[in-house]
Design a protein around this motif. Structure first.
Motif, short mmCIF file in Angstrom:
data_model
loop_
_atom_site.label_atom_id
_atom_site.label_comp_id
_atom_site.label_asym_id
_atom_site.label_seq_id
_atom_site.Cartn_x
_atom_site.Cartn_y
_atom_site.Cartn_z
N HIS A 378 0.83 -1.21 0.00
CA HIS A 378 0.00 0.00 0.00
C HIS A 378 0.87 1.26 0.00
O HIS A 378 1.98 1.26 0.53
N ASN A 379 0.32 2.32 -0.53
CA ASN A 379 0.96 3.63 -0.49
C ASN A 379 0.30 4.41 0.64
O ASN A 379 -0.80 4.93 0.50
N GLY A 380 0.94 4.48 1.77
CA GLY A 380 0.32 5.15 2.91
C GLY A 380 1.28 5.32 4.06
O GLY A 380 2.47 5.03 3.95
N PHE A 381 0.75 5.79 5.17
CA PHE A 381 1.56 6.03 6.35
C PHE A 381 0.67 6.04 7.58
O PHE A 381 -0.56 5.97 7.47
N PRO A 382 1.25 6.13 8.79
CA PRO A 382 0.45 6.12 10.01
C PRO A 382 -0.55 7.28 10.04
O PRO A 382 -0.26 8.38 9.58
N SER A 383 -1.73 7.00 10.58
CA SER A 383 -2.78 8.02 10.63
C SER A 383 -3.52 7.94 11.96
O SER A 383 -3.93 6.85 12.40
N GLY A 384 -3.69 9.07 12.59
CA GLY A 384 -4.43 9.15 13.84
C GLY A 384 -4.76 10.61 14.13
O GLY A 384 -4.41 11.50 13.35
N GLU A 385 -5.40 10.84 15.25
CA GLU A 385 -5.75 12.22 15.62
C GLU A 385 -4.54 12.98 16.15
O GLU A 385 -4.41 14.19 15.94
N VAL A 386 -3.64 12.27 16.83
CA VAL A 386 -2.48 12.93 17.40
C VAL A 386 -1.33 11.93 17.46
O VAL A 386 -1.52 10.74 17.71
N LEU A 387 -0.13 12.42 17.18
CA LEU A 387 1.08 11.63 17.27
C LEU A 387 1.95 12.21 18.38
O LEU A 387 2.25 13.41 18.38
N VAL A 388 2.34 11.37 19.35
CA VAL A 388 3.27 11.79 20.39
C VAL A 388 4.67 11.36 19.97
O VAL A 388 4.94 10.18 19.77
N SER A 389 5.54 12.35 19.78
CA SER A 389 6.92 12.09 19.39
C SER A 389 7.81 12.39 20.59
O SER A 389 7.92 13.55 21.01
N SER A 390 8.41 11.36 21.15
CA SER A 390 9.17 11.53 22.39
C SER A 390 10.67 11.62 22.12
O SER A 390 11.28 10.69 21.60
N TRP A 391 11.23 12.76 22.48
CA TRP A 391 12.68 12.97 22.47
C TRP A 391 13.19 12.99 23.92
O TRP A 391 14.31 13.39 24.19
N TRP A 392 12.35 12.55 24.82
CA TRP A 392 12.55 12.70 26.26
C TRP A 392 13.85 12.06 26.72
O TRP A 392 14.63 12.66 27.46
N ARG A 393 14.11 10.82 26.30
CA ARG A 393 15.27 10.09 26.82
C ARG A 393 16.22 9.65 25.71
O ARG A 393 16.92 8.66 25.85
N LEU A 394 16.24 10.41 24.61
CA LEU A 394 17.18 10.09 23.54
C LEU A 394 18.62 10.44 23.94
O LEU A 394 19.57 9.83 23.48
N GLY A 395 18.77 11.44 24.81
CA GLY A 395 20.10 11.74 25.35
C GLY A 395 20.98 12.62 24.50
O GLY A 395 22.20 12.61 24.65
#
Length: 459
Positions: A378-395
């Motif tokens: 399929h030609n597509g990608f993730p879909s939702g109302e909100v995406l949480v992108s966490s850079w919290w503990r990447l360091g």
């Protein structure tokens, strides 16, 4: 408790008075296979991109702030950074390549043709302490990364551009623009660790693994799970269907909501329920809180409306066999949770945390392979109302350069109302941080509702 959760006042400079002094291309410091053959494009090695990589065909811009160091004036740092990047382009050969569509396979790939990365030297007319709260997402920080990529020829688009900007105080800012196809957060952190080691004239601590066929689709593809978190755009996608990745044309207000460690621990206590079996982590409780606030701030309110939250899960250790920790591509997939707004408003917090926990738990080897195979069909990608992108503990802020660790690291904010970022706060004077920053961008009326729900649900 509510008083310990503060918003950052948006007192922002609109123009940081950045002047570009030099923009050039840099190349690998040692000869590589493709240096030998760069006059014959047919001999250039191509880097296979997985179905995860190809979805992420956009740039990521990060800025890294450094205090003044008398032993490392910005001119010295610029030379060391340039030399280190040239050395890094030997091990990370694809960073000096270019994106191209393979006409035979119809797949996006990186041609390792040795055309180089970009390097920019600039200055700023302010001191670091004059440009405001570094943790607040000032759009003007975009001046610390280089937008124009026409370094040598019109239309050229390097996959990596570094800009070093010196400030009046002797401090400086290093800005990176990299194609997301090249790295996810974890592999970019490894790249920064390697870059810092090279700048210190040391060996790279991690030799990157470039075999992205490890995340190739199975043959034939086998989609063994339903994937409501994925949106099929068909053959001709429209911008209206671009979901969370689409930039908003609305006026957006940016706010930083800060949770202290005590706030997070209280949320964990609130999430514990003898009738609910879930993994109560800091990430899960913060994500559940953000989901609840974002869903209920939607206008007009509708208790019967379903809300889906997406959040990234690293699959390196979840595959069988596991990916090498040195895997240099994108090895993150989006988990999801869905609930009616009525449940999000009136249901127990423990139940919401359980749904978030279950979404991550679902991401085992077979589920991850099923999503990758879905991307083959399929030609597509993730879909939702909100995406949480966490850079919290990447360091990123823990990377030890010869001139010291960054005072703070953050992304250049983008005009997307459906992506919420989790970031560590600026470290205290003792080097420790306290809690987490939640960066939110919403239209004014929705932001007011989000704020009210945020404080209400903390009680």
């Amino acid at each position: 408790m509510g008083n310990s959760c503060q918003e950052t006042p948006p007192l922002l400079l609109q123009d940081l008075k950045v002047t570009i002094h030099q923009a050039s291309m840099i190349f690998p410091s040692k000869e590589t296979h493709n240096n030998k053959n760069n006059n014959n494009n047919n001999n250039n090695k191509s880097l296979f991109l997985s179905n995860i990589d190809k979805v992420l065909n956009f740039d990521v811009e990060t800025v890294h702030f450094f205090a003044a160091n008398k032993d490392y004036p910005s001119s010295k740092v610029a030379q060391k950074l340039k030399d280190a990047l040239e050395d890094a382009l030997v091990a990370y050969e694809f960073l000096g390549g270019r994106m191209k569509m393979n006409s035979e396979t119809g797949r996006l790939e990186i041609i390792c043709n040795g055309e180089g990365a970009g390097f920019v030297v600039a200055s700023c007319d302010y001191r670091l302490d004059e440009i405001g709260d570094l943790a607040f997402p000032n759009p003007a920080f975009a001046q610390f990364v280089h937008k124009s990529k026409d370094f040598l020829k019109h239309g050229d688009s390097p996959l990596c551009v570094a800009q070093i900007t010196s400030c009046k105080c002797g401090g400086f800012v290093i800005g990176f623009t990299t194609s997301h196809t090249t790295f996810d957060g974890l592999s970019f952190k490894t790249f920064l660790d390697n870059l810092a080691a090279l700048a210190s004239n040391k060996r790279m601590p991690v030799i990157p693994s470039h075999d992205r066929h490890l995340l190739a689709a199975r043959s034939p593809p086998r989609v063994t799970f339903p994937h409501p978190e994925m949106l099929d755009l068909g053959e001709f996608p429209t911008s209206a269907e671009a979901g969370v990745f689409e930039a908003s044309s609305e006026e957006l207000h940016f706010k930083v909501f800060h949770l202290t460690t005590d706030n997070i621990n209280r949320l964990k206590e609130k999430a514990k329920d003898s009738n609910v079996n879930s993994r109560v982590t800091g990430f899960n409780v913060v994500t559940a809180l953000v989901w609840r606030c974002k869903a209920l701030s939607f206008s007009p309110p509708d208790p019967n409306r379903s809300s889906t939250i997406l959040y990234a899960v690293d699959i390196r250790s979840r595959l069988s066999p596991p990916l090498p920790k040195s895997y240099a591509g994108n090895a993150v997939l989006t988990a999801y949770a869905t609930a009616k707004c009525e449940v999000l408003e009136k249901g127990s917090f423990a139940k919401l945390v359980e749904m978030v926990s279950e979404g991550a738990k679902r991401m085992n080897d077979e589920y991850a392979r099923s999503i990758i195979d879905w991307g083959e069909l399929h030609n597509g990608f993730p879909s939702g109302e909100v995406l949480v992108s966490s850079w919290w503990r990447l360091g990123f802020e823990e990377v030890e350069y010869p001139w010291g660790k960054p005072r703070y690291c953050c992304p250049v904010v983008y005009h997307r109302k459906d992506i919420i970022l989790l970031f560590p706060p600026v470290a205290g004077s003792d080097g420790t941080d306290n809690g987490i920053n939640i960066i939110v961008a919403l239209p004014p009326k929705e932001m007011e509702k989000f704020k009210n729900f945020f404080y209400e649900f903390l009680i």
